[in-house]
Write a protein that holds these residues in place. Structure first.
Motif, mmCIF file in Angstrom:
data_model
loop_
_atom_site.group_PDB
_atom_site.id
_atom_site.type_symbol
_atom_site.label_atom_id
_atom_site.label_comp_id
_atom_site.label_asym_id
_atom_site.label_seq_id
_atom_site.Cartn_x
_atom_site.Cartn_y
_atom_site.Cartn_z
ATOM 1 N N PHE A 1 0.983 -1.286 0.103
ATOM 2 C CA PHE A 1 0.076 0.210 0.073
ATOM 3 C C PHE A 1 0.898 1.247 0.091
ATOM 4 O O PHE A 1 1.985 1.283 0.691
ATOM 5 N N MET A 2 0.496 2.110 -0.689
ATOM 6 C CA MET A 2 1.095 3.510 -0.846
ATOM 7 C C MET A 2 -0.056 4.538 -0.970
ATOM 8 O O MET A 2 -0.897 4.697 -1.726
ATOM 9 N N SER A 3 0.236 5.675 -0.352
ATOM 10 C CA SER A 3 -0.681 6.751 -0.389
ATOM 11 C C SER A 3 -0.225 7.831 -1.213
ATOM 12 O O SER A 3 0.988 8.309 -1.185
ATOM 13 N N LEU A 4 -1.124 8.141 -2.103
ATOM 14 C CA LEU A 4 -0.493 9.184 -3.101
ATOM 15 C C LEU A 4 -1.410 10.699 -2.655
ATOM 16 O O LEU A 4 -2.362 10.849 -3.038
ATOM 17 N N THR A 5 -0.639 11.459 -1.918
ATOM 18 C CA THR A 5 -1.103 12.550 -1.295
ATOM 19 C C THR A 5 -1.746 13.389 -2.100
ATOM 20 O O THR A 5 -1.175 14.071 -3.231
ATOM 21 N N GLY A 6 -2.905 13.870 -2.134
ATOM 22 C CA GLY A 6 -3.787 14.674 -2.653
ATOM 23 C C GLY A 6 -4.279 14.000 -3.904
ATOM 24 O O GLY A 6 -5.358 14.785 -4.502
ATOM 25 N N LYS A 7 -4.214 12.626 -4.188
ATOM 26 C CA LYS A 7 -4.421 12.130 -5.054
ATOM 27 C C LYS A 7 -5.354 10.883 -4.776
ATOM 28 O O LYS A 7 -6.467 10.778 -5.489
ATOM 29 N N GLY A 8 -5.013 9.885 -4.073
ATOM 30 C CA GLY A 8 -5.761 8.907 -3.746
ATOM 31 C C GLY A 8 -4.593 7.693 -3.121
ATOM 32 O O GLY A 8 -3.613 8.082 -2.326
ATOM 33 N N ALA A 9 -4.709 6.371 -3.628
ATOM 34 C CA ALA A 9 -3.751 5.543 -2.980
ATOM 35 C C ALA A 9 -3.723 4.263 -3.950
ATOM 36 O O ALA A 9 -4.370 4.197 -5.125
ATOM 37 N N LYS A 10 -2.568 3.509 -3.879
ATOM 38 C CA LYS A 10 -2.442 2.179 -4.606
ATOM 39 C C LYS A 10 -1.932 1.038 -3.774
ATOM 40 O O LYS A 10 -1.318 1.390 -2.784
ATOM 41 N N ALA A 11 -2.321 0.017 -4.384
ATOM 42 C CA ALA A 11 -1.731 -1.535 -3.795
ATOM 43 C C ALA A 11 -2.019 -2.316 -4.508
ATOM 44 O O ALA A 11 -2.568 -2.280 -5.666
ATOM 45 N N GLU B 1 -1.391 -4.198 -9.824
ATOM 46 C CA GLU B 1 -1.371 -2.986 -8.963
ATOM 47 C C GLU B 1 -2.601 -2.252 -9.425
ATOM 48 O O GLU B 1 -2.730 -1.940 -10.691
ATOM 49 N N TYR B 2 -3.655 -1.900 -8.359
ATOM 50 C CA TYR B 2 -4.649 -1.094 -8.432
ATOM 51 C C TYR B 2 -4.536 0.173 -7.971
ATOM 52 O O TYR B 2 -3.768 0.612 -6.824
ATOM 53 N N PHE B 3 -5.091 1.229 -8.409
ATOM 54 C CA PHE B 3 -5.068 2.608 -8.032
ATOM 55 C C PHE B 3 -6.651 2.755 -7.545
ATOM 56 O O PHE B 3 -7.597 2.474 -8.224
ATOM 57 N N ILE B 4 -6.937 3.808 -6.578
ATOM 58 C CA ILE B 4 -8.106 4.295 -6.269
ATOM 59 C C ILE B 4 -7.899 5.700 -6.212
ATOM 60 O O ILE B 4 -6.750 6.193 -5.230
ATOM 61 N N GLY B 5 -8.546 6.818 -6.505
ATOM 62 C CA GLY B 5 -8.318 8.197 -6.314
ATOM 63 C C GLY B 5 -9.304 8.830 -7.110
ATOM 64 O O GLY B 5 -10.247 8.490 -8.043
ATOM 65 N N SER B 6 -8.757 10.420 -7.075
ATOM 66 C CA SER B 6 -9.613 11.445 -7.942
ATOM 67 C C SER B 6 -9.478 11.013 -9.479
ATOM 68 O O SER B 6 -8.448 10.448 -9.907
ATOM 69 N N PRO B 7 -10.443 11.509 -10.155
ATOM 70 C CA PRO B 7 -10.228 11.543 -11.737
ATOM 71 C C PRO B 7 -9.062 12.112 -12.407
ATOM 72 O O PRO B 7 -8.475 11.738 -13.097
ATOM 73 N N LYS C 1 -21.409 15.097 -4.681
ATOM 74 C CA LYS C 1 -20.738 14.190 -4.253
ATOM 75 C C LYS C 1 -19.179 14.093 -4.939
ATOM 76 O O LYS C 1 -18.666 14.720 -5.678
ATOM 77 N N THR C 2 -18.532 13.379 -3.914
ATOM 78 C CA THR C 2 -16.960 13.322 -4.308
ATOM 79 C C THR C 2 -16.827 11.809 -5.019
ATOM 80 O O THR C 2 -17.466 10.680 -4.788
ATOM 81 N N VAL C 3 -16.160 11.940 -6.353
ATOM 82 C CA VAL C 3 -16.104 10.740 -7.099
ATOM 83 C C VAL C 3 -14.704 10.381 -7.014
ATOM 84 O O VAL C 3 -13.703 10.882 -7.274
ATOM 85 N N MET C 4 -14.554 8.895 -6.941
ATOM 86 C CA MET C 4 -13.325 8.430 -6.891
ATOM 87 C C MET C 4 -13.466 7.059 -7.922
ATOM 88 O O MET C 4 -14.493 6.446 -8.092
#
Length: 708
Positions: free
Chosen positions: A466-476, A482-488, A513-516
């Motif tokens: 797992f790694m946090s991508l500051t201001g954008k989201g995260a990946k693991a 490798e999957y990413f979750i975060g902002s458009p 709404k906040t979209v991820m």
């Protein structure tokens, strides 16, 4: 300077008072205590029937200072149940009143049988006057020697004057009616005070504590922090704490005013005085008895009663000049007609005495405090903590109500509203992959995804690296992918987002709404939308305020699209978004200049500058945060926004009742005084007018106890 403050705190003592009968008596008692040489300062709270003494004074000294009114002094911490209330019919003053009535009736029997001037008639009426008025005369004559002209002084002059001019029958009737008036007024005031005192009986005095392998009953004052308290079904919780073991529904109506039970399990807060309805609980004590939420409510309510409202300050100032003016008028009525118009001395001295009686300021003095005490007590029982008469009055004069968004109009807890599959993964798989990544995240939106996954019981997946991508989201990494979750914005770095999807994202964002997005570096697999949920009663509350003619405005730090969407959903008049705390402060100042009285409703912490700047600061969820209870002018003990219109309605009703009381008190006296001109004002009619005004004021104020 600091040393002096410490000394004052050390020498400060608070006592409860029993038998405090009227506002004038309270002022006199305070003066008498202040005259004790070892007392540095004193403050009496008539509404709560308490006195705060700085310095040294024994209970005997204090009771001696209040002996004129039969005041009993009890240390604040000594429980009231140890001092049983005396029956109305067993009070010494009421017994003597009944004897006075007996002699008065007997006097009238003699008057019709043997005549008004017969010694038996005069002696019987004199007995009625002495028996019923002995305590009154003692105080009145003592006041007269000191030139203190309060109600009892005026009554003493009037009754002695009636006896001197031969109006024995009238004197006896006046003594009896005055005694009845005092008894009924005391009874009515006690009923008003009881509405607050009932709060003190909410929490049990004994707690069941586990000590080793044994359960022992411990006085709440001896319970320590971290003690483990055992609560069985149907029992009241004795102390504030946190649940260690067990789960149950807790009725928190005593604290929050909400009758719907709240489910509690391990880790949840519980409050002293609330009712455990179902399961057994083990609770770790987190506060001492003196610091529990219910103890703070009682303290703050009693302090609120001591704070004089603007209308009360006006009445107090008015009464200060009113009493001397009545004495002057009575004197002029008694002497001018005989001196300048050759009228009968006995007739006009009698009329002057009647003016003294009708001019007693008692009804006027209590017209405001009784209404305020009753209204504050009513609000406290319904979970609204109003911290002073001035705030109660302000609530009825509001033009604009400003609301924070997060945690006030909304739940403050984001929830997943949409999960959409965009690729090879099913909707359930999109949620499972998102939950696997967010398990490691500290972001507020992560908890909403985990709650949704638990709620829908999706298959648990395990993520690595797992790694946090500051201001954008995260990946693991999940199943070696490798999957990413975060902002458009994060996904625009890897893939092209189709126009149709971009339009769908914009539509969701305009709905607040906040979209991820979820996917890999080569493809998008799913879309998750999260939104802060509007409170169930926000819309109905805003509608009620609009029907009352009030302007509503939302002040939020959120983006314009989200703020506008929430504003539209609940029907608020105006939305101001993307505001920093200092911007909210500026907005409050602008609203005050533009519209007049402004209230700010917030959580009591983040909105502190705006709450302080508003004419009325209203904090949400006071039961959960000490800060909210201590900083705001009004604290809503639950998160129930419907209490805002209720509080404003209660304030308006209280203001109307105060106006009615002052009108009754002055109106009845003016009418009675006008009866002097044709010579129709008798002593018994004067006391009846005075008694009527006092009782009318008290009973009118007690209507506030029924406000819903």
């Amino acid at each position: 300077m600091q040393k002096k403050v410490l000394i004052l705190e050390k020498n400060e003592h608070v006592y409860r008072l029993q038998g405090l009968s009227c506002a004038n008596c309270a002022a006199k008692f305070e003066k008498n205590v202040r005259d004790i040489a070892s007392v540095q300062d004193v403050k009496i709270n008539f509404g709560a029937s308490k006195i705060k003494v700085v310095g040294e004074a024994t209970i005997d000294q204090l009771e001696s200072a209040g002996a004129f009114d039969g005041i009993k002094v009890v240390p604040e911490k000594k429980r009231l149940e140890e001092h049983k209330k005396q029956s109305f019919w067993k009070k010494q003053s009421n017994i003597t009143t009944m004897f006075s009535l007996f002699f008065t009736v007997l006097g009238y029997v003699f008057m019709f049988q043997v005549g008004e001037k017969n010694m038996a008639t005069i002696g019987t009426f004199a007995a009625a006057i002495l028996v019923g008025g002995w305590e009154l005369f003692k105080v009145g004559l003592r006041n007269l020697t000191k030139f203190e002209f309060d109600m009892k002084t005026l009554m003493t002059i009037a009754i002695i004057g009636a006896a001197i001019i031969g109006e024995w029958a009238e004197g006896a009737v006046v003594v009896f009616l005055f005694a009845v008036s005092e008894a009924l007024e005391g009874y009515s005031l006690e009923k008003a005070r009881q509405s607050i005192r009932s709060l003190m009986d909410i929490a049990p005095n004994i707690a069941m504590i586990r000590r080793g392998d044994k359960l022992v009953e411990v006085d709440v004052d001896d319970v320590q922090i971290n003690d483990v308290m055992i609560i069985k079904p149907g029992e009241k919780i004795a102390m504030d704490g946190a649940v260690l073991k067990g789960e149950s529904s807790i009725n928190q109506a005593a604290i929050t005013g909400e009758s719907i039970p709240v489910y509690k399990t391990a880790g949840d807060k519980v409050f002293a005085g609330t009712l455990n309805e179902e399961g057994s609980l083990e609770i770790r004590v987190t506060k001492y008895a003196k610091d529990t939420t219910i103890a703070k409510i009682i303290h703050l309510v009693e302090e609120a009663q001591a704070e004089r409202a603007p209308s009360q300050q006006f009445v107090d100032r008015f009464a200060k000049y009113y009493t001397p003016a009545i004495i002057v008028i009575a004197f002029l009525v008694a002497v001018i007609p005989p001196l300048f118009f050759d009228a009968s001395w006995s007739q006009w001295v009698y009329s002057g005495l009647a003016v003294l009686v009708v001019g007693c300021p008692c009804a006027l003095v209590i017209s405001t405090p009784v209404a305020i005490v009753t209204a504050i007590g009513n609000a406290a029982r319904k979970g609204v903590l109003i911290k002073g008469g001035i705030h109660l009055e302000t609530a009825g004069k509001l033009e604009v109500i400003a609301f924070d968004k997060t945690g006030t109009l909304t739940e403050g807890k984001p929830a997943v509203t949409e999960v959409i599959s965009l690729g090879n993964l099913s909707r359930q798989e999109v949620l499972a992959h998102a939950a696997a990544i967010e398990t490691f995240s500290q972001h507020p939106l992560a908890s909403s995804i985990l709650r949704k996954a638990k709620e829908e019981k999706v298959n648990e997946l395990h993520a690595n690296n797992f790694m946090s991508l500051t201001g954008k989201g995260a990946k693991a990494t999940i199943d070696q992918t490798e999957y990413f979750i975060g902002s458009p914005a994060l996904f625009r770095e890897f893939v092209n987002i189709p126009k149709e999807l971009q339009q769908q994202i914009r539509t969701l964002q305009t709905q607040g709404k906040t979209v991820m997005l979820l996917g890999t570096k080569t493809r998008m697999e799913g879309l998750i939308a999260v939104a802060d949920q509007v409170r169930k009663n926000s819309r109905s509350m805003i509608e009620r305020l609009r029907n009352l003619g009030k302007r509503t405005i939302m002040l939020t730090g959120d983006n314009q699209a989200t703020g506008a969407a929430i504003g539209r959903e609940i029907g608020i008049s105006e939305t101001k978004a993307e505001l920093l705390p200092q911007d909210k402060l500026t907005m409050i100042k602008q609203l005050k200049e533009q519209y007049g009285k402004v209230a700010m409703v917030g959580d009591g912490i983040n909105d502190a500058p705006a709450l302080a700047a508003a004419d009325l600061g209203i904090a949400m969820g006071g039961a959960g945060t000490d800060t909210a209870m201590e900083t705001a002018d009004i604290a809503l003990m639950s998160d129930d926004l419907s209490k805002v219109p209720y509080m404003m309605g209660l304030s308006k009703k209280a203001l109307n009742i105060i106006k009615q009381n002052v009108t009754f008190a002055l109106g009845l006296k003016i009418v009675a005084l006008l009866l002097v001109i044709p010579g129709w004002l008798t002593l018994w009619l004067a006391i009846f007018a005075d008694m009527g005004a006092t009782l009318l004021v008290v009973f009118n104020s007690l209507r506030l106890m029924k406000t819903k």
